[in-house]
Design a protein around this motif. Structure first.
Motif, PDB file in Angstrom:
ATOM      1  N   ASP B  20     -13.173  19.525  14.002  1.00 32.97           N
ATOM      2  CA  ASP B  20     -11.808  19.354  13.503  1.00 32.97           C
ATOM      3  C   ASP B  20     -11.400  17.908  13.711  1.00 32.97           C
ATOM      4  O   ASP B  20     -11.329  17.434  14.845  1.00 32.97           O
ATOM      5  N   LEU B  21     -11.150  17.210  12.606  1.00 27.43           N
ATOM      6  CA  LEU B  21     -10.865  15.776  12.662  1.00 27.43           C
ATOM      7  C   LEU B  21      -9.557  15.458  11.953  1.00 27.43           C
ATOM      8  O   LEU B  21      -9.064  16.246  11.141  1.00 27.43           O
ATOM      9  N   PHE B  22      -9.051  14.286  12.249  1.00 30.41           N
ATOM     10  CA  PHE B  22      -7.943  13.723  11.475  1.00 30.41           C
ATOM     11  C   PHE B  22      -8.521  12.638  10.571  1.00 30.41           C
ATOM     12  O   PHE B  22      -9.410  11.882  10.974  1.00 30.41           O
ATOM     13  N   ILE B  23      -8.007  12.595   9.341  1.00 26.94           N
ATOM     14  CA  ILE B  23      -8.503  11.604   8.383  1.00 26.94           C
ATOM     15  C   ILE B  23      -7.356  10.718   7.896  1.00 26.94           C
ATOM     16  O   ILE B  23      -6.228  11.188   7.696  1.00 26.94           O
ATOM     17  N   HIS B  24      -7.663   9.437   7.761  1.00 28.88           N
ATOM     18  CA  HIS B  24      -6.782   8.513   7.036  1.00 28.88           C
ATOM     19  C   HIS B  24      -7.599   7.970   5.875  1.00 28.88           C
ATOM     20  O   HIS B  24      -8.650   7.371   6.073  1.00 28.88           O
ATOM     21  N   LEU B  25      -7.116   8.231   4.666  1.00 25.48           N
ATOM     22  CA  LEU B  25      -7.802   7.770   3.460  1.00 25.48           C
ATOM     23  C   LEU B  25      -6.797   7.012   2.608  1.00 25.48           C
ATOM     24  O   LEU B  25      -5.682   7.499   2.371  1.00 25.48           O
ATOM     25  N   GLU B  26      -7.193   5.844   2.160  1.00 32.17           N
ATOM     26  CA  GLU B  26      -6.238   4.973   1.485  1.00 32.17           C
ATOM     27  C   GLU B  26      -6.938   4.145   0.427  1.00 32.17           C
ATOM     28  O   GLU B  26      -8.068   3.700   0.617  1.00 32.17           O
ATOM     29  N   LEU B  27      -6.243   3.942  -0.672  1.00 26.65           N
ATOM     30  CA  LEU B  27      -6.722   3.021  -1.693  1.00 26.65           C
ATOM     31  C   LEU B  27      -5.518   2.233  -2.171  1.00 26.65           C
ATOM     32  O   LEU B  27      -4.455   2.805  -2.409  1.00 26.65           O
ATOM     33  N   THR B  28      -5.644   0.917  -2.302  1.00 25.83           N
ATOM     34  CA  THR B  28      -4.481   0.139  -2.706  1.00 25.83           C
ATOM     35  C   THR B  28      -4.860  -1.130  -3.453  1.00 25.83           C
ATOM     36  O   THR B  28      -5.827  -1.799  -3.103  1.00 25.83           O
ATOM     37  N   THR B  29      -4.085  -1.421  -4.495  1.00 25.53           N
ATOM     38  CA  THR B  29      -4.198  -2.719  -5.168  1.00 25.53           C
ATOM     39  C   THR B  29      -3.176  -3.689  -4.597  1.00 25.53           C
ATOM     40  O   THR B  29      -3.165  -4.852  -4.957  1.00 25.53           O
ATOM     41  N   GLY B  30      -2.287  -3.174  -3.724  1.00 24.62           N
ATOM     42  CA  GLY B  30      -1.269  -4.021  -3.106  1.00 24.62           C
ATOM     43  C   GLY B  30       0.013  -4.054  -3.919  1.00 24.62           C
ATOM     44  O   GLY B  30       0.006  -3.909  -5.138  1.00 24.62           O
ATOM     45  N   ALA B  31       1.113  -4.247  -3.217  1.00 27.19           N
ATOM     46  CA  ALA B  31       2.432  -4.230  -3.855  1.00 27.19           C
ATOM     47  C   ALA B  31       2.669  -5.458  -4.733  1.00 27.19           C
ATOM     48  O   ALA B  31       3.593  -5.480  -5.530  1.00 27.19           O
ATOM     49  N   TYR B  32       1.818  -6.476  -4.575  1.00 26.54           N
ATOM     50  CA  TYR B  32       2.012  -7.704  -5.350  1.00 26.54           C
ATOM     51  C   TYR B  32       1.094  -7.783  -6.570  1.00 26.54           C
ATOM     52  O   TYR B  32       1.089  -8.783  -7.272  1.00 26.54           O
ATOM     53  N   ALA B  33       0.292  -6.746  -6.805  1.00 29.82           N
ATOM     54  CA  ALA B  33      -0.720  -6.806  -7.865  1.00 29.82           C
ATOM     55  C   ALA B  33      -0.114  -7.239  -9.194  1.00 29.82           C
ATOM     56  O   ALA B  33      -0.603  -8.151  -9.855  1.00 29.82           O
ATOM     57  N   ASN B  34       0.968  -6.602  -9.568  1.00 26.43           N
ATOM     58  CA  ASN B  34       1.574  -6.870 -10.866  1.00 26.43           C
ATOM     59  C   ASN B  34       2.387  -8.168 -10.859  1.00 26.43           C
ATOM     60  O   ASN B  34       2.511  -8.840 -11.880  1.00 26.43           O
ATOM     61  N   HIS B  35       2.924  -8.531  -9.701  1.00 28.65           N
ATOM     62  CA  HIS B  35       3.709  -9.774  -9.583  1.00 28.65           C
ATOM     63  C   HIS B  35       2.807 -10.984  -9.782  1.00 28.65           C
ATOM     64  O   HIS B  35       3.195 -11.974 -10.399  1.00 28.65           O
ATOM     65  N   LEU B  36       1.592 -10.917  -9.252  1.00 26.34           N
ATOM     66  CA  LEU B  36       0.666 -12.047  -9.310  1.00 26.34           C
ATOM     67  C   LEU B  36      -0.073 -12.101 -10.644  1.00 26.34           C
ATOM     68  O   LEU B  36      -0.515 -13.146 -11.071  1.00 26.34           O
ATOM     69  N   ASP B  37      -0.232 -10.947 -11.292  1.00 22.30           N
ATOM     70  CA  ASP B  37      -0.957 -10.877 -12.564  1.00 22.30           C
ATOM     71  C   ASP B  37      -0.382  -9.702 -13.350  1.00 22.30           C
ATOM     72  O   ASP B  37      -0.665  -8.546 -13.054  1.00 22.30           O
ATOM     73  N   SER B  38       0.434 -10.022 -14.388  1.00 18.02           N
ATOM     74  CA  SER B  38       1.197  -8.965 -15.059  1.00 18.02           C
ATOM     75  C   SER B  38       0.295  -7.996 -15.822  1.00 18.02           C
ATOM     76  O   SER B  38       0.751  -6.942 -16.261  1.00 18.02           O
ATOM     77  N   THR B  39      -0.992  -8.343 -16.003  1.00 17.80           N
ATOM     78  CA  THR B  39      -1.882  -7.404 -16.688  1.00 17.80           C
ATOM     79  C   THR B  39      -2.401  -6.326 -15.751  1.00 17.80           C
ATOM     80  O   THR B  39      -3.003  -5.350 -16.192  1.00 17.80           O
ATOM     81  N   ARG B  40      -2.198  -6.502 -14.451  1.00 16.52           N
ATOM     82  CA  ARG B  40      -2.739  -5.534 -13.497  1.00 16.52           C
ATOM     83  C   ARG B  40      -1.798  -4.352 -13.295  1.00 16.52           C
ATOM     84  O   ARG B  40      -0.585  -4.492 -13.355  1.00 16.52           O
ATOM     85  N   HIS B  41      -2.407  -3.240 -13.075  1.00 14.56           N
ATOM     86  CA  HIS B  41      -1.639  -2.007 -12.877  1.00 14.56           C
ATOM     87  C   HIS B  41      -1.552  -1.736 -11.374  1.00 14.56           C
ATOM     88  O   HIS B  41      -2.576  -1.504 -10.732  1.00 14.56           O
ATOM     89  N   PRO B  42      -0.362  -1.794 -10.801  1.00 11.44           N
ATOM     90  CA  PRO B  42      -0.287  -1.556  -9.362  1.00 11.44           C
ATOM     91  C   PRO B  42      -0.485  -0.075  -9.041  1.00 11.44           C
ATOM     92  O   PRO B  42       0.146   0.773  -9.656  1.00 11.44           O
ATOM     93  N   ALA B  43      -1.361   0.205  -8.119  1.00 12.38           N
ATOM     94  CA  ALA B  43      -1.596   1.592  -7.724  1.00 12.38           C
ATOM     95  C   ALA B  43      -2.008   1.628  -6.264  1.00 12.38           C
ATOM     96  O   ALA B  43      -2.800   0.801  -5.819  1.00 12.38           O
ATOM     97  N   SER B  44      -1.439   2.556  -5.521  1.00  9.40           N
ATOM     98  CA  SER B  44      -1.801   2.744  -4.124  1.00  9.40           C
ATOM     99  C   SER B  44      -1.618   4.197  -3.774  1.00  9.40           C
ATOM    100  O   SER B  44      -0.738   4.857  -4.334  1.00  9.40           O
ATOM    101  N   ALA B  45      -2.417   4.657  -2.850  1.00  6.35           N
ATOM    102  CA  ALA B  45      -2.200   5.999  -2.311  1.00  6.35           C
ATOM    103  C   ALA B  45      -2.772   6.036  -0.909  1.00  6.35           C
ATOM    104  O   ALA B  45      -3.775   5.388  -0.631  1.00  6.35           O
ATOM    105  N   PHE B  46      -2.083   6.740  -0.023  1.00  4.13           N
ATOM    106  CA  PHE B  46      -2.732   7.017   1.249  1.00  4.13           C
ATOM    107  C   PHE B  46      -2.342   8.392   1.726  1.00  4.13           C
ATOM    108  O   PHE B  46      -1.296   8.929   1.356  1.00  4.13           O
ATOM    109  N   ILE B  47      -3.214   8.951   2.517  1.00  8.28           N
ATOM    110  CA  ILE B  47      -2.915  10.204   3.196  1.00  8.28           C
ATOM    111  C   ILE B  47      -3.278   9.966   4.649  1.00  8.28           C
ATOM    112  O   ILE B  47      -4.361   9.471   4.956  1.00  8.28           O
TER     113      ILE B  47
END
Lengths: 228, 115
Positions: B20-47
């Protein structure tokens, strides 16, 4: 101008992440502190979900909060900030927080400190959801005070469209005399400052530092007084 | 953080199998992805601190690495892993950093809850 706004002996800074203070207001704060001001920095989170881990990476999700905490303390020391409050909210989650809880903590600080100046992010024009949510909470809270009791609120804005929407900053502060403290504050955030969009991992020339960091700009928030 | 040695990671995944374990799983492009490059799609998720027990797990690829953990009911998957915290003996703390050194993915397993 109200008399209490002339000198700014008591300043409250409300920002969500360690290093926001460095880029938003470190020069301005160093300047006011030299003039005798007492500054309280309420930092809402420890930036524990940040992506910068140092170059090469020396931090991870588990070690980051403690590392960012030490960096924040070092930054405040570099600026001369006398009173650092770490409010313990979770990074990235400010926009989802219980607004009553958030606003109550900000109101408690305003009542305790009675600042003549509050510095925060301009809600809606500060790019990161935590920045916008923090600014919104400060504006909501101070907006609840009768207009005669409200401190001056300086907001920082940097969204791509901000000048079209809110015009040019009405407050521009020359901080060139305090650049040593500002750079020391930035570099205190060891896990962050080498990021390409911040300082990068090469030494900046004095001219580059003056050009990029020599002034700090704010928008004085105009509260709607029509309901009074 | 050290660059991943896949054999070492495999050993550690095996050691945590069936617990029985605890998991932290996360994927992120960062909150600035779209600010720095408007063609990028900002996406993040964590559990964070979800409970997990896997029946077997493995690391794959030539780097950045992929990890798949098979559970009784389904799967956990992470791609892009580059680094591991070599100082951790009980927990498995992995991350993937992009060419600028920024974290893009994190996969962490621990018998105790993460702070």
């Amino acid at each position: 101008m109200k008399p209490k706004q002339a000198g700014h002996q008591r300043i409250l800074v409300v920002l969500p992440h360690p290093d926001d203070e460095s880029f938003v207001a470190s020069g301005t704060l160093a300047k006011y502190i030299e003039g005798g001001a007492i500054v309280t920095f309420a930092c809402l989170t420890l930036g524990e979900m940040g992506r910068n881990m140092g170059i090469p990476p020396f931090a991870n999700r588990v070690t980051l909060p403690a590392i960012r905490k030490l960096e924040l303390e070092a930054s405040c020391k570099a600026i001369g900030i006398q009173d650092l409050r770490m409010l313990g909210f979770h990074d990235k989650m400010i926009e989802f927080e219980d607004k009553e809880l958030l606003d109550a903590q900000i109101m408690a600080l305003v009542k305790e400190l009675n600042p003549s100046l509050v510095i925060t992010f301009y809600p809606g024009f500060s790019v990161h959801p935590d920045h916008d949510a923090t600014g919104a909470a400060v504006i909501r809270t101070i907006g609840k005070l009768p207009s005669a009791e409200r401190p001056l609120v300086y907001c920082s804005a940097f969204a791509s469209n901000h000048e079209q929407m809110i015009g040019k900053a009405d407050v521009t502060i020359d901080v060139t005399a305090f650049l040593d403290r500002k750079m020391a504050s930035i570099q205190a955030h060891r896990s962050q400052f080498q990021a390409a969009e911040l300082v990068g991992n090469r030494e900046l020339s004095d001219e580059e530092i003056r050009m990029r960091f020599g002034t700090e700009q704010f928008w004085t928030y105009r509260f709607d007084n029509s309901h009074e | 953080m050290q660059l991943i040695n896949p054999q070492d990671i495999q050993n550690r995944i095996d050691q945590l199998t069936g617990q029985d374990l605890f998991i932290h799983l996360e994927l992120t492009t960062g909150a600035y992805a779209n600010h720095l490059d408007s063609t990028r799609h900002p996406a993040s998720a964590f559990i964070s601190n979800a409970g997990i027990r896997y029946t077997h797990g493995s690391i794959s690829g030539t780097g950045p690495y992929r990890v798949g953990l098979k559970t009784e009911q389904g799967w956990v998957y992470a791609e892009g892993l580059t680094h591991v915290d070599e100082t951790e003996t009980e927990r498995l703390i992995m991350a993937g950093h992009d060419s600028q050194g920024k974290l893009v993915v994190a996969l962490q397993l621990s018998r105790d809850k993460f702070e």
